[in-house]
Design a protein around this motif. Structure first.
Motif, PDB file in Angstrom:
ATOM      1  N   ARG A 111       0.834  -1.200   0.000  1.00 26.10           N
ATOM      2  CA  ARG A 111       0.000   0.000   0.000  1.00 26.10           C
ATOM      3  C   ARG A 111       0.870   1.251   0.000  1.00 26.10           C
ATOM      4  NH1 ARG A 111      -5.703  -1.025   1.476  1.00 26.10           N
ATOM      5  NH2 ARG A 111      -5.802  -3.265   1.670  1.00 26.10           N
ATOM      6  N   ARG A 112       0.336   2.289  -0.593  1.00 22.21           N
ATOM      7  CA  ARG A 112       1.046   3.565  -0.639  1.00 22.21           C
ATOM      8  C   ARG A 112       0.223   4.616   0.075  1.00 22.21           C
ATOM      9  NH1 ARG A 112       1.323   2.989  -6.933  1.00 22.21           N
ATOM     10  NH2 ARG A 112      -0.815   3.397  -6.422  1.00 22.21           N
ATOM     11  N   GLY A 113       0.868   5.709   0.414  1.00 22.48           N
ATOM     12  CA  GLY A 113       0.170   6.778   1.106  1.00 22.48           C
ATOM     13  C   GLY A 113       0.520   8.138   0.541  1.00 22.48           C
ATOM     14  N   GLN A 114      -0.331   9.103   0.849  1.00 25.67           N
ATOM     15  CA  GLN A 114      -0.136  10.459   0.345  1.00 25.67           C
ATOM     16  C   GLN A 114      -0.845  11.429   1.284  1.00 25.67           C
ATOM     17  OE1 GLN A 114      -2.581  11.088  -3.117  1.00 25.67           O
ATOM     18  NE2 GLN A 114      -1.285  12.730  -3.833  1.00 25.67           N
ATOM     19  N   PHE A 115      -0.155  12.480   1.695  1.00 22.80           N
ATOM     20  CA  PHE A 115      -0.800  13.509   2.495  1.00 22.80           C
ATOM     21  C   PHE A 115      -1.687  14.350   1.593  1.00 22.80           C
ATOM     22  CE2 PHE A 115       2.670  12.581   5.432  1.00 22.80           C
ATOM     23  CZ  PHE A 115       1.958  12.503   6.622  1.00 22.80           C
ATOM     24  N   VAL A 116      -2.918  14.572   2.032  1.00 23.15           N
ATOM     25  CA  VAL A 116      -3.866  15.405   1.303  1.00 23.15           C
ATOM     26  C   VAL A 116      -3.839  16.814   1.888  1.00 23.15           C
ATOM     27  CG1 VAL A 116      -6.299  15.698   0.696  1.00 23.15           C
ATOM     28  CG2 VAL A 116      -5.299  13.409   0.789  1.00 23.15           C
ATOM     29  N   ASN A 117      -3.745  16.885   3.220  1.00 20.92           N
ATOM     30  CA  ASN A 117      -3.639  18.165   3.910  1.00 20.92           C
ATOM     31  C   ASN A 117      -2.747  17.970   5.124  1.00 20.92           C
ATOM     32  OD1 ASN A 117      -4.656  20.997   4.271  1.00 20.92           O
ATOM     33  ND2 ASN A 117      -5.259  20.161   6.242  1.00 20.92           N
ATOM     34  N   CYS A 118      -1.619  18.645   5.116  1.00 25.92           N
ATOM     35  CA  CYS A 118      -0.667  18.514   6.219  1.00 25.92           C
ATOM     36  C   CYS A 118       0.116  19.815   6.311  1.00 25.92           C
ATOM     37  CB  CYS A 118       0.270  17.337   5.974  1.00 25.92           C
ATOM     38  SG  CYS A 118       1.443  17.085   7.313  1.00 25.92           S
ATOM     39  N   GLU A 119      -0.417  20.753   7.069  1.00 28.27           N
ATOM     40  CA  GLU A 119       0.238  22.038   7.231  1.00 28.27           C
ATOM     41  C   GLU A 119       0.824  22.143   8.628  1.00 28.27           C
ATOM     42  OE1 GLU A 119      -2.314  25.254   6.177  1.00 28.27           O
ATOM     43  OE2 GLU A 119      -3.107  24.192   4.453  1.00 28.27           O
ATOM     44  N   GLU A 120       1.944  22.790   8.745  1.00 32.03           N
ATOM     45  CA  GLU A 120       2.595  22.936  10.036  1.00 32.03           C
ATOM     46  C   GLU A 120       1.720  23.754  10.986  1.00 32.03           C
ATOM     47  OE1 GLU A 120       6.790  24.582  11.879  1.00 32.03           O
ATOM     48  OE2 GLU A 120       6.593  24.279   9.728  1.00 32.03           O
ATOM     49  N   ASN A 121       1.567  23.252  12.198  1.00 39.28           N
ATOM     50  CA  ASN A 121       0.778  23.913  13.246  1.00 39.28           C
ATOM     51  C   ASN A 121      -0.668  24.171  12.839  1.00 39.28           C
ATOM     52  OD1 ASN A 121       3.055  24.054  14.947  1.00 39.28           O
ATOM     53  ND2 ASN A 121       3.740  25.869  13.862  1.00 39.28           N
ATOM     54  N   ALA A 122      -1.239  23.277  12.037  1.00 41.39           N
ATOM     55  CA  ALA A 122      -2.625  23.460  11.595  1.00 41.39           C
ATOM     56  C   ALA A 122      -3.321  22.103  11.502  1.00 41.39           C
ATOM     57  CB  ALA A 122      -2.661  24.156  10.245  1.00 41.39           C
ATOM     58  N   TYR A 123      -4.631  22.141  11.658  1.00 41.20           N
ATOM     59  CA  TYR A 123      -5.451  20.944  11.494  1.00 41.20           C
ATOM     60  C   TYR A 123      -6.498  21.223  10.443  1.00 41.20           C
ATOM     61  CZ  TYR A 123      -3.352  19.342  15.825  1.00 41.20           C
ATOM     62  OH  TYR A 123      -2.457  18.958  16.784  1.00 41.20           O
ATOM     63  N   PRO A 124      -7.061  20.194   9.848  1.00 38.41           N
ATOM     64  CA  PRO A 124      -6.917  18.784  10.154  1.00 38.41           C
ATOM     65  C   PRO A 124      -5.749  18.158   9.398  1.00 38.41           C
ATOM     66  CG  PRO A 124      -8.559  19.008   8.445  1.00 38.41           C
ATOM     67  CD  PRO A 124      -8.101  20.409   8.814  1.00 38.41           C
TER      68      PRO A 124
END
Length: 97
Positions: A21-34
Motif C-alpha cells: 500500500r502507498r500513502g499520500q498527504f492530502v492536507n498537512c500544514e505545520e501547526n494546523a489541522y486537520p
C-alpha cells in the motif's frame, strides 16, 4: 482517546499498512489541522482525516467519498469542494474513483 477508539484505529491501521500500500498527504500544514492522509492500493483508497483541536477545521478536497469505515466524534461535511471536520473528531472514509 478511549480504549475502543485506540483498538479500532490500530486494527484498521494494521490492515492498511501492508507494504504494497502507498500513502499520500492530502492536507498537512505545520501547526494546523486537520491532518488528512490517503492510503491506497490498486483500486482501494481510504481518506483518513483527524482533527484533535477544539474547533472546526477544513481543507480543499476534490475527490468523491464513499462509505464511512470509522468515525469518532461529530459528523463531517463536504460542500463545494471543502471538507469540514468538527473538533475532536476522526474519520476514515472510502474514496470512490
Amino acid at each position: 482517546m478511549n480504549f475502543i477508539f485506540r483498538k479500532t484505529c490500530w486494527g484498521f491501521a494494521w490492515r492498511i499498512s501492508c507494504r504494497k500500500r502507498r500513502g499520500q498527504f492530502v492536507n498537512c500544514e505545520e501547526n494546523a489541522y486537520p491532518l488528512a492522509y490517503r492510503r491506497f492500493q490498486e483500486e482501494e483508497s481510504v481518506l483518513i482525516v483527524v482533527n484533535p483541536s477544539g474547533k472546526d477545521a477544513s481543507f480543499a478536497y476534490d475527490g468523491k467519498l464513499g462509505d464511512v469505515i470509522y468515525q469518532n466524534g461529530k459528523d463531517f461535511t463536504l460542500e463545494d469542494g471543502v471538507f469540514t471536520i468538527p473538533g475532536a473528531t476522526a474519520v476514515f472514509v472510502k474514496e470512490e474513483r
